[in-house]
Design an enzyme around this catalytic site. Structure first.
Site, PDB file in Angstrom:
ATOM      1  N   LYS A  94       0.755  -1.245   0.045  1.00 19.94           N
ATOM      2  CA  LYS A  94       0.090   0.075  -0.036  1.00 19.94           C
ATOM      3  C   LYS A  94       0.893   1.043  -0.107  1.00 19.94           C
ATOM      4  O   LYS A  94       1.625   1.247   1.011  1.00 19.94           O
ATOM      5  CB  LYS A  94      -0.905   0.100   1.257  1.00 19.94           C
ATOM      6  CG  LYS A  94      -1.851   1.227   1.185  1.00 19.94           C
ATOM      7  CD  LYS A  94      -2.475   1.409  -0.242  1.00 19.94           C
ATOM      8  CE  LYS A  94      -3.569   2.477  -0.043  1.00 19.94           C
ATOM      9  NZ  LYS A  94      -4.752   2.516   1.032  1.00 19.94           N
ATOM     10  N   HIS A 133      -3.073   4.931  -2.894  1.00 19.81           N
ATOM     11  CA  HIS A 133      -4.006   6.354  -2.520  1.00 19.81           C
ATOM     12  C   HIS A 133      -3.723   7.283  -3.373  1.00 19.81           C
ATOM     13  O   HIS A 133      -2.555   8.087  -3.253  1.00 19.81           O
ATOM     14  CB  HIS A 133      -3.775   6.539  -0.938  1.00 19.81           C
ATOM     15  CG  HIS A 133      -4.569   7.971  -0.571  1.00 19.81           C
ATOM     16  ND1 HIS A 133      -5.540   7.850   0.088  1.00 19.81           N
ATOM     17  CD2 HIS A 133      -4.550   9.116  -1.172  1.00 19.81           C
ATOM     18  CE1 HIS A 133      -6.135   8.801   0.475  1.00 19.81           C
ATOM     19  NE2 HIS A 133      -5.683   9.788  -0.261  1.00 19.81           N
ATOM     20  N   HIS A 167     -10.028   3.632  -3.842  1.00 20.38           N
ATOM     21  CA  HIS A 167     -11.424   4.601  -3.638  1.00 20.38           C
ATOM     22  C   HIS A 167     -11.373   5.627  -4.719  1.00 20.38           C
ATOM     23  O   HIS A 167     -11.285   6.833  -4.381  1.00 20.38           O
ATOM     24  CB  HIS A 167     -11.271   5.128  -2.114  1.00 20.38           C
ATOM     25  CG  HIS A 167      -9.881   5.503  -1.575  1.00 20.38           C
ATOM     26  ND1 HIS A 167      -9.083   6.362  -2.385  1.00 20.38           N
ATOM     27  CD2 HIS A 167      -9.305   5.204  -0.243  1.00 20.38           C
ATOM     28  CE1 HIS A 167      -8.035   6.328  -1.668  1.00 20.38           C
ATOM     29  NE2 HIS A 167      -8.068   5.701  -0.520  1.00 20.38           N
ATOM     30  N   ASP A 239     -13.345   1.114   2.127  1.00 27.55           N
ATOM     31  CA  ASP A 239     -12.569   2.158   3.095  1.00 27.55           C
ATOM     32  C   ASP A 239     -13.377   2.621   4.431  1.00 27.55           C
ATOM     33  O   ASP A 239     -13.249   3.579   4.829  1.00 27.55           O
ATOM     34  CB  ASP A 239     -12.216   3.397   2.143  1.00 27.55           C
ATOM     35  CG  ASP A 239     -11.208   4.178   2.848  1.00 27.55           C
ATOM     36  OD1 ASP A 239     -10.469   3.984   3.478  1.00 27.55           O
ATOM     37  OD2 ASP A 239     -11.003   5.587   2.234  1.00 27.55           O
ATOM     38  N   HIS A 243     -13.689   6.348  13.528  1.00 23.61           N
ATOM     39  CA  HIS A 243     -13.170   7.243  14.383  1.00 23.61           C
ATOM     40  C   HIS A 243     -14.145   7.469  15.628  1.00 23.61           C
ATOM     41  O   HIS A 243     -15.380   7.409  15.248  1.00 23.61           O
ATOM     42  CB  HIS A 243     -12.684   8.585  13.746  1.00 23.61           C
ATOM     43  CG  HIS A 243     -11.585   8.546  12.840  1.00 23.61           C
ATOM     44  ND1 HIS A 243     -10.336   8.277  13.108  1.00 23.61           N
ATOM     45  CD2 HIS A 243     -11.629   8.474  11.155  1.00 23.61           C
ATOM     46  CE1 HIS A 243      -9.749   8.327  11.863  1.00 23.61           C
ATOM     47  NE2 HIS A 243     -10.443   8.312  11.098  1.00 23.61           N
TER      48      HIS A 243
END
EC number: 3.5.2.3
Length: 339
Positions: A94, A133, A167, A239, A243
């Site tokens: 990643k 990303h 994403h 994704d 939180h």
């Protein structure tokens, strides 16, 4: 009306660590057969031992679920380290551009630097899959578009390396995927069903703040079209990124949407609305199996029926609340049974 989804796969998932992992993992490990696990923890998974420790933590708190582990791309990934990771079953890298999202402060600052290209060359030799990303510094709504030149360079320089644009959020990226044989993408529930209006069209909704940003109606509609037809180069990746509400309501809001508790019912509702339920199996599982070469996964059958499902507003962890996407709303589909 009912539908059964076989071996659902989440190709992009954050399950955090410690107590938070215990609180959220079940929302994914129970209905999903497997998930590609992100490595951007507070202490990034930069080598094989830490990655395997994290895998063990996940396995200790789940059953009949395959975590597909990924390494945090970094300059320390020598050929020997990559060989070790591959021998232990780690197949994903990643790549986070430095500072582009949560815990990306240790990310890659020079995407086309000599060391980066060396790691990619070795990854190609060993058959790794690169998840990226894909954002570059610039205006917030153009960050993915500004990364296109890097993506093209990667695709052309490493033609045997499978590259996943994680994403996907910008409709302008679709042409890249269709142009290059080795470029693929994942799509989230929020990017195919929401726009900037959901984030800031009325009162600011911090629980819809994510990176890359949800964008315009045009972006949402073009991306949704890819999902609804189960484009063969696209797989589902939630994704989902929890939180605590206390952090989401702070002056420095972290990016991330906790969607795991609603994924399958919400996707059923969305696909039925657009008369595309017959393509949901490919989008939620079959495409990922083909793209990632996944075999011998835990067998799962998720049976959903068209019955109302009231989404809880939150879940708890250590007396802290974690807001659930679309909490308080009612979906028209409900997850009835997992076998």
């Amino acid at each position: 009306m009912e539908i059964t989804l076989f071996d659902p796969i989440d190709a992009h998932l954050h399950v955090r660590e410690n107590a938070l992992l215990k609180a959220v993992l079940g929302y994914s490990s129970e209905p999903f057969s497997a998930a590609v696990i992100m490595p951007n923890l507070s202490k990034p998974l930069i080598d094989t031992p830490t990655t395997l420790e994290y895998e063990e933590e996940i396995l200790n708190h789940s059953s009949n679920f395959k975590p597909l582990m990924s390494l945090y791309f970094n300059d320390g990934l020598t050929l020997e380290e990559l060989q070790c990771a591959k021998e232990k079953g780690v197949r994903f890298l990643k790549l986070y551009p430095k500072g582009m999202t949560t815990n990306a402060q240790n990310g890659t600052s020079d995407l086309l630097g000599e060391k980066t290209l060396e790691v990619l060359e070795n990854a190609q030799k060993l058959g790794f899959i690169l998840c990226i990303h894909a954002e570059q510094t610039g205006f917030c709504l153009d960050k993915e578009f500004l990364c296109h030149s890097v993506l093209e360079t990667f695709a052309l320089s490493f033609p045997k390396l499978k590259i996943i644009i994680e994403h996907l959020s910008d409709w302008r990226s679709i042409a890249l995927i269709e142009k290059h044989d080795n470029l693929y993408a994942t799509l989230t529930l929020h990017h195919i069903s929401m726009t900037l209006d959901d984030l800031l069209g009325g009162s600011l909704n911090p629980h819809c703040f994510c990176k890359p940003l949800i964008k315009t109606k045009k972006d949402q509609e073009r991306l949704l079209s890819l999902a609804l037809k189960a484009h063969p180069k696209i797989s589902f990746g939630s994704d989902s990124a929890p939180h605590f509400i206390s952090k989401k309501h702070s002056a420095n809001i972290p990016a991330g949407i906790f969607s795991a508790p609603i994924l399958l019912p919400a996707l059923c509702e969305l696909f039925e609305k657009h008369n595309a339920l017959e393509n949901l199996q490919a989008f939620i599982s079959d495409n990922a199996k083909t793209i990632y070469g996944l075999e011998n996964l835990p067998s799962k059958k998720a049976r959903l029926s068209k019955k109302p499902f009231m989404i809880p507003t939150h879940t708890l962890c250590l007396n802290e609340k974690i807001a659930i996407l679309r909490g308080g709303e009612t979906l028209s589909w409900n997850l009835q049974e997992i076998a």
